[in-house]
Design a protein around this motif. Structure first.
Motif, PDB file in Angstrom:
ATOM      1  N   MET A   1      69.188 -10.537   9.411  1.00 17.95           N
ATOM      2  CA  MET A   1      68.508  -9.278   9.610  1.00 17.95           C
ATOM      3  C   MET A   1      69.469  -8.112   9.347  1.00 17.95           C
ATOM      4  SD  MET A   1      65.483  -9.778  10.501  1.00 17.95           S
ATOM      5  CE  MET A   1      64.717 -11.349  10.434  1.00 17.95           C
ATOM      6  N   TYR A   2      68.923  -6.987   9.044  1.00 16.37           N
ATOM      7  CA  TYR A   2      69.707  -5.807   8.717  1.00 16.37           C
ATOM      8  C   TYR A   2      69.458  -4.708   9.743  1.00 16.37           C
ATOM      9  CZ  TYR A   2      70.370  -8.102   4.265  1.00 16.37           C
ATOM     10  OH  TYR A   2      70.713  -9.003   3.302  1.00 16.37           O
ATOM     11  N   PHE A   3      70.481  -3.844   9.926  1.00 12.72           N
ATOM     12  CA  PHE A   3      70.312  -2.697  10.812  1.00 12.72           C
ATOM     13  C   PHE A   3      71.078  -1.510  10.258  1.00 12.72           C
ATOM     14  CE2 PHE A   3      74.181  -4.591  12.281  1.00 12.72           C
ATOM     15  CZ  PHE A   3      74.947  -3.554  12.782  1.00 12.72           C
ATOM     16  N   HIS A   4      70.609  -0.320  10.608  1.00  9.26           N
ATOM     17  CA  HIS A   4      71.203   0.942  10.168  1.00  9.26           C
ATOM     18  C   HIS A   4      72.469   1.201  10.975  1.00  9.26           C
ATOM     19  CE1 HIS A   4      71.542   5.400  10.449  1.00  9.26           C
ATOM     20  NE2 HIS A   4      71.470   5.251   9.153  1.00  9.26           N
ATOM     21  N   ALA A   5      73.597   1.418  10.268  1.00 15.26           N
ATOM     22  CA  ALA A   5      74.882   1.623  10.944  1.00 15.26           C
ATOM     23  C   ALA A   5      75.384   3.061  10.842  1.00 15.26           C
ATOM     24  CB  ALA A   5      75.926   0.676  10.369  1.00 15.26           C
ATOM     25  N   GLY A   6      74.648   3.919  10.141  1.00 15.59           N
ATOM     26  CA  GLY A   6      75.049   5.312   9.990  1.00 15.59           C
ATOM     27  C   GLY A   6      75.060   5.736   8.529  1.00 15.59           C
ATOM     28  N   GLN A   7      74.799   7.022   8.280  1.00 14.97           N
ATOM     29  CA  GLN A   7      74.817   7.597   6.929  1.00 14.97           C
ATOM     30  C   GLN A   7      73.994   6.791   5.923  1.00 14.97           C
ATOM     31  OE1 GLN A   7      75.441  10.692   7.100  1.00 14.97           O
ATOM     32  NE2 GLN A   7      76.872  10.841   5.429  1.00 14.97           N
ATOM     33  N   ASP A   8      72.800   6.417   6.274  1.00 18.12           N
ATOM     34  CA  ASP A   8      71.909   5.664   5.380  1.00 18.12           C
ATOM     35  C   ASP A   8      72.534   4.365   4.895  1.00 18.12           C
ATOM     36  OD1 ASP A   8      69.962   7.637   5.606  1.00 18.12           O
ATOM     37  OD2 ASP A   8      70.821   8.795   3.969  1.00 18.12           O
ATOM     38  N   PHE A   9      73.313   3.729   5.735  1.00 15.35           N
ATOM     39  CA  PHE A   9      73.990   2.486   5.383  1.00 15.35           C
ATOM     40  C   PHE A   9      73.480   1.366   6.280  1.00 15.35           C
ATOM     41  CE2 PHE A   9      77.423  -0.563   5.147  1.00 15.35           C
ATOM     42  CZ  PHE A   9      77.746  -0.525   3.801  1.00 15.35           C
ATOM     43  N   VAL A  10      73.142   0.232   5.676  1.00 14.42           N
ATOM     44  CA  VAL A  10      72.659  -0.916   6.439  1.00 14.42           C
ATOM     45  C   VAL A  10      73.623  -2.079   6.323  1.00 14.42           C
ATOM     46  CG1 VAL A  10      70.169  -0.900   6.833  1.00 14.42           C
ATOM     47  CG2 VAL A  10      71.007  -1.066   4.548  1.00 14.42           C
ATOM     48  N   LEU A  11      73.736  -2.834   7.420  1.00 11.43           N
ATOM     49  CA  LEU A  11      74.589  -4.019   7.459  1.00 11.43           C
ATOM     50  C   LEU A  11      73.750  -5.220   7.863  1.00 11.43           C
ATOM     51  CD1 LEU A  11      77.708  -2.655   9.357  1.00 11.43           C
ATOM     52  CD2 LEU A  11      77.640  -3.435   7.001  1.00 11.43           C
ATOM     53  N   ASN A  12      74.152  -6.364   7.374  1.00 13.54           N
ATOM     54  CA  ASN A  12      73.527  -7.608   7.784  1.00 13.54           C
ATOM     55  C   ASN A  12      74.165  -8.041   9.100  1.00 13.54           C
ATOM     56  OD1 ASN A  12      72.671 -10.300   8.070  1.00 13.54           O
ATOM     57  ND2 ASN A  12      72.464 -10.500   5.871  1.00 13.54           N
ATOM     58  N   THR A  13      73.360  -8.372  10.092  1.00 10.48           N
ATOM     59  CA  THR A  13      73.899  -8.759  11.400  1.00 10.48           C
ATOM     60  C   THR A  13      74.783  -9.998  11.299  1.00 10.48           C
ATOM     61  OG1 THR A  13      71.871  -9.984  11.887  1.00 10.48           O
ATOM     62  CG2 THR A  13      72.026  -7.745  12.746  1.00 10.48           C
ATOM     63  N   ARG A  14      74.531 -10.862  10.323  1.00 11.02           N
ATOM     64  CA  ARG A  14      75.348 -12.070  10.161  1.00 11.02           C
ATOM     65  C   ARG A  14      76.781 -11.749   9.758  1.00 11.02           C
ATOM     66  NH1 ARG A  14      72.373 -15.418   5.874  1.00 11.02           N
ATOM     67  NH2 ARG A  14      71.829 -13.325   5.257  1.00 11.02           N
ATOM     68  N   ASP A  15      76.987 -10.609   9.122  1.00  8.26           N
ATOM     69  CA  ASP A  15      78.307 -10.243   8.627  1.00  8.26           C
ATOM     70  C   ASP A  15      79.175  -9.539   9.672  1.00  8.26           C
ATOM     71  OD1 ASP A  15      77.518 -11.243   6.158  1.00  8.26           O
ATOM     72  OD2 ASP A  15      76.837  -9.281   5.455  1.00  8.26           O
ATOM     73  N   VAL A  16      78.581  -9.081  10.758  1.00  7.79           N
ATOM     74  CA  VAL A  16      79.303  -8.306  11.765  1.00  7.79           C
ATOM     75  C   VAL A  16      80.054  -9.243  12.711  1.00  7.79           C
ATOM     76  CG1 VAL A  16      79.099  -6.639  13.649  1.00  7.79           C
ATOM     77  CG2 VAL A  16      77.637  -6.418  11.626  1.00  7.79           C
ATOM     78  N   LEU A  17      81.370  -9.075  12.754  1.00  8.79           N
ATOM     79  CA  LEU A  17      82.211  -9.868  13.652  1.00  8.79           C
ATOM     80  C   LEU A  17      82.351  -9.210  15.018  1.00  8.79           C
ATOM     81  CD1 LEU A  17      85.059 -10.814  11.172  1.00  8.79           C
ATOM     82  CD2 LEU A  17      83.089 -12.197  11.837  1.00  8.79           C
ATOM     83  N   GLY A  18      82.329  -7.869  15.039  1.00 14.37           N
ATOM     84  CA  GLY A  18      82.474  -7.167  16.304  1.00 14.37           C
ATOM     85  C   GLY A  18      82.190  -5.687  16.173  1.00 14.37           C
ATOM     86  N   VAL A  19      81.766  -5.094  17.274  1.00 11.07           N
ATOM     87  CA  VAL A  19      81.522  -3.655  17.365  1.00 11.07           C
ATOM     88  C   VAL A  19      82.405  -3.143  18.491  1.00 11.07           C
ATOM     89  CG1 VAL A  19      79.817  -1.857  17.810  1.00 11.07           C
ATOM     90  CG2 VAL A  19      79.135  -3.936  16.589  1.00 11.07           C
ATOM     91  N   PHE A  20      83.173  -2.106  18.203  1.00 10.72           N
ATOM     92  CA  PHE A  20      84.166  -1.622  19.161  1.00 10.72           C
ATOM     93  C   PHE A  20      84.012  -0.131  19.411  1.00 10.72           C
ATOM     94  CE2 PHE A  20      85.706  -5.204  16.768  1.00 10.72           C
ATOM     95  CZ  PHE A  20      86.120  -6.072  17.765  1.00 10.72           C
ATOM     96  N   ASP A  21      84.192   0.267  20.657  1.00  9.95           N
ATOM     97  CA  ASP A  21      84.121   1.661  21.067  1.00  9.95           C
ATOM     98  C   ASP A  21      85.466   2.315  20.760  1.00  9.95           C
ATOM     99  OD1 ASP A  21      84.189   4.075  22.569  1.00  9.95           O
ATOM    100  OD2 ASP A  21      82.731   3.253  23.967  1.00  9.95           O
ATOM    101  N   LEU A  22      85.448   3.388  20.001  1.00  6.35           N
ATOM    102  CA  LEU A  22      86.703   4.055  19.649  1.00  6.35           C
ATOM    103  C   LEU A  22      87.365   4.730  20.841  1.00  6.35           C
ATOM    104  CD1 LEU A  22      86.126   5.508  16.088  1.00  6.35           C
ATOM    105  CD2 LEU A  22      87.977   4.027  16.825  1.00  6.35           C
ATOM    106  N   ASP A  23      86.584   5.115  21.851  1.00  2.00           N
ATOM    107  CA  ASP A  23      87.181   5.744  23.037  1.00  2.00           C
ATOM    108  C   ASP A  23      88.044   4.762  23.809  1.00  2.00           C
ATOM    109  OD1 ASP A  23      86.108   8.232  22.576  1.00  2.00           O
ATOM    110  OD2 ASP A  23      84.352   7.888  23.841  1.00  2.00           O
ATOM    111  N   THR A  24      87.591   3.531  23.945  1.00  4.54           N
ATOM    112  CA  THR A  24      88.350   2.547  24.726  1.00  4.54           C
ATOM    113  C   THR A  24      89.297   1.737  23.853  1.00  4.54           C
ATOM    114  OG1 THR A  24      86.514   0.995  24.587  1.00  4.54           O
ATOM    115  CG2 THR A  24      86.627   2.361  26.553  1.00  4.54           C
ATOM    116  N   ALA A  25      88.795   1.171  22.774  1.00  2.00           N
ATOM    117  CA  ALA A  25      89.648   0.340  21.907  1.00  2.00           C
ATOM    118  C   ALA A  25      90.663   1.187  21.157  1.00  2.00           C
ATOM    119  CB  ALA A  25      88.788  -0.443  20.917  1.00  2.00           C
TER     120      ALA A  25
END
Length: 87
Positions: A1-25
Motif C-alpha cells: 500500500m502507498y501513503f502520502h509522505a509530504g510534498q505530493d510524494f508517496v511511499l510504499n509501506t513495504r519499503d519503509v524501515l522506520g519513521v523517526f521524530d526529529l525532535d527526539t532522534a
C-alpha cells in the motif's frame, strides 16, 4: 500500500524501515552522524516546502537506503500508513 509522505510524494509501506521524530532522534549524536553521512552520499530527499521545518524522517530500503525528510509528524505519517492499509 502507498501513503502520502509530504510534498505530493508517496511511499510504499513495504519499503519503509522506520519513521523517526526529529525532535527526539535528532538530539542524538549518532542520528546526526547518520543523517550527515546519508546527505554526503546523496541519499537524502527533502519533502519539505521552502520555509517549512521538518518534523520527521523516514528510512527506506528502496531504492537502496534512502532517507526522506518530511514536514509531517510521525503520528500523522503513522495514521496515513494505517489508513492506506484499510482502504
Amino acid at each position: 500500500m502507498y501513503f502520502h509522505a509530504g510534498q505530493d510524494f508517496v511511499l510504499n509501506t513495504r519499503d519503509v524501515l522506520g519513521v523517526f521524530d526529529l525532535d527526539t532522534a535528532g538530539a542524538s549524536r549518532r542520528t546526526g552522524d547518520y543523517l550527515r553521512r546519508a546527505e554526503q552520499e546523496g541519499a537524502v530527499v527533502d519533502l519539505c516546502a521552502p520555509g517549512t521545518l521538518p518534523k520527521s524522517f523516514l528510512v527506506t530500503d528502496f531504492p537502496g537506503e534512502t532517507v526522506y525528510v518530511s514536514p509531517l509528524s510521525p503520528a500523522a505519517l503513522k495514521k496515513r500508513a494505517e489508513r492506506s492499509q484499510i482502504d
